[in-house]
Design an enzyme around this catalytic site. Structure first.
Site, PDB file in Angstrom:
ATOM      1  N   ASN A 186     -13.392  -5.191   7.029  1.00  0.00           N
ATOM      2  CA  ASN A 186     -14.214  -4.986   8.220  1.00  0.00           C
ATOM      3  C   ASN A 186     -15.047  -3.712   8.069  1.00  0.00           C
ATOM      4  O   ASN A 186     -14.613  -2.741   7.452  1.00  0.00           O
ATOM      5  CB  ASN A 186     -13.389  -4.994   9.512  1.00  0.00           C
ATOM      6  CG  ASN A 186     -12.229  -4.021   9.527  1.00  0.00           C
ATOM      7  OD1 ASN A 186     -11.644  -3.711   8.508  1.00  0.00           O
ATOM      8  ND2 ASN A 186     -11.897  -3.528  10.712  1.00  0.00           N
TER       9      ASN A 186
ATOM     10  N   CYS B  33     -16.550  -8.373  10.695  1.00  0.00           N
ATOM     11  CA  CYS B  33     -15.145  -8.655  10.389  1.00  0.00           C
ATOM     12  C   CYS B  33     -14.941  -8.809   8.881  1.00  0.00           C
ATOM     13  O   CYS B  33     -15.872  -9.133   8.137  1.00  0.00           O
ATOM     14  CB  CYS B  33     -14.714  -9.952  11.063  1.00  0.00           C
ATOM     15  SG  CYS B  33     -14.461  -9.818  12.841  1.00  0.00           S
TER      16      CYS B  33
ATOM     17  N   GLU C 294     -13.413 -11.174   7.379  1.00  0.00           N
ATOM     18  CA  GLU C 294     -13.651 -12.565   6.955  1.00  0.00           C
ATOM     19  C   GLU C 294     -15.128 -12.783   6.637  1.00  0.00           C
ATOM     20  O   GLU C 294     -15.482 -13.505   5.703  1.00  0.00           O
ATOM     21  CB  GLU C 294     -13.219 -13.538   8.063  1.00  0.00           C
ATOM     22  CG  GLU C 294     -11.727 -13.524   8.364  1.00  0.00           C
ATOM     23  CD  GLU C 294     -11.326 -12.506   9.422  1.00  0.00           C
ATOM     24  OE1 GLU C 294     -11.985 -11.454   9.553  1.00  0.00           O
ATOM     25  OE2 GLU C 294     -10.329 -12.777  10.113  1.00  0.00           O
TER      26      GLU C 294
ATOM     27  N   CYS D  42     -10.475 -13.936  14.313  1.00  0.00           N
ATOM     28  CA  CYS D  42     -11.034 -14.003  15.669  1.00  0.00           C
ATOM     29  C   CYS D  42     -11.772 -15.328  15.851  1.00  0.00           C
ATOM     30  O   CYS D  42     -12.029 -16.056  14.886  1.00  0.00           O
ATOM     31  CB  CYS D  42     -11.968 -12.819  15.923  1.00  0.00           C
ATOM     32  SG  CYS D  42     -13.585 -12.972  15.136  1.00  0.00           S
TER      33      CYS D  42
ATOM     34  N   CYS E  19     -14.853 -15.833  13.714  1.00  0.00           N
ATOM     35  CA  CYS E  19     -14.543 -16.011  12.286  1.00  0.00           C
ATOM     36  C   CYS E  19     -13.928 -17.383  12.011  1.00  0.00           C
ATOM     37  O   CYS E  19     -14.134 -17.947  10.942  1.00  0.00           O
ATOM     38  CB  CYS E  19     -13.649 -14.891  11.779  1.00  0.00           C
ATOM     39  SG  CYS E  19     -14.609 -13.381  11.520  1.00  0.00           S
TER      40      CYS E  19
END
Ligand code: THU
Length: 133
Positions: free
Chosen positions: A43, A54, A56, A87, A90
C-alpha cells in the site's frame, strides 16, 4: 521453499516496504499468475488520503506490466487481530483477472489465517463477461 512459502516471504518484504505513514497499517500482496510468475505490491498512502492505493492494486499493476493477465492464487498480508481481507474495491479489481474459484490467502506475518475463493469474497459479481452483449 514451496511456492506458498515463497509468496509469504515476498508479502512480508512488501509489507516492510509499504508507505503507510498515516494509518501505520502496512499491507503486502502477492499474485501468482497463470505463468507461474509472482508479483508483489504494497500500500502507498498519500497526504491527500483518497489518493492512496492498496497493496492489491500495486500487485495487479506489477502483474499487468509483467505481461500476465490471469491470477491463479493470491496472498494478502497485514497485521492485527482481525483478518486483513481485500477491501471491497480490491475484490472487484481482483475479479477482473480471476475466476470464481481463485483462492485468496488471508495472512499475517506468521502465515495463512484463512483461505477463501473469490466467489466467497465477492458473490454474484459483475465482470468482463457482463459487457459481452
Ligand atoms: N489496505 C490495503 O492495502 N489493502 C486492503 O485490502 C485493505 C486496506 C491499506 C489501505 C490503507 O493504506 C491502509 O491499508 C489502511 O486502510
Amino acid at each position: 521453499m514451496n511456492i506458498l512459502e515463497e509468496m509469504l516471504q515476498m508479502a512480508r518484504d512488501a509489507m516492510d516496504r509499504a508507505y503507510a505513514p498515516y494509518s501505520n497499517f502496512f499491507v503486502g500482496a502477492v499474485i501468482k499468475a497463470e505463468s507461474g510468475r509472482l508479483y508483489a505490491g504494497c500500500n502507498v498512502e498519500n497526504a491527500s488520503y483518497p489518493a492512496g492505493s492498496c497493496a492489491e492494486q500495486g500487485a495487479i499493476s506489477a502483474m499487468i506490466l509483467g505481461g500476465d493477465t490471469k491470477i491463479q492464487e493470491m496472498v494478502v498480508m497485514g497485521n492485527g487481530e482481525h483478518l486483513v481481507s481485500p477491501c471491497g474495491s480490491c475484490r472487484q479489481r481482483i475479479r477482473e483477472f480471476a475466476n470464481s474459484d481463485t483462492v485468496i490467502h488471508i495472512c499475517d506475518r506468521n502465515g495463512v489465517r484463512k483461505s477463501m475463493t473469490l466467489e466467497e469474497l465477492l458473490p454474484i459479481s459483475f465482470g468482463p463477461e457482463n459487457l459481452k452483449v
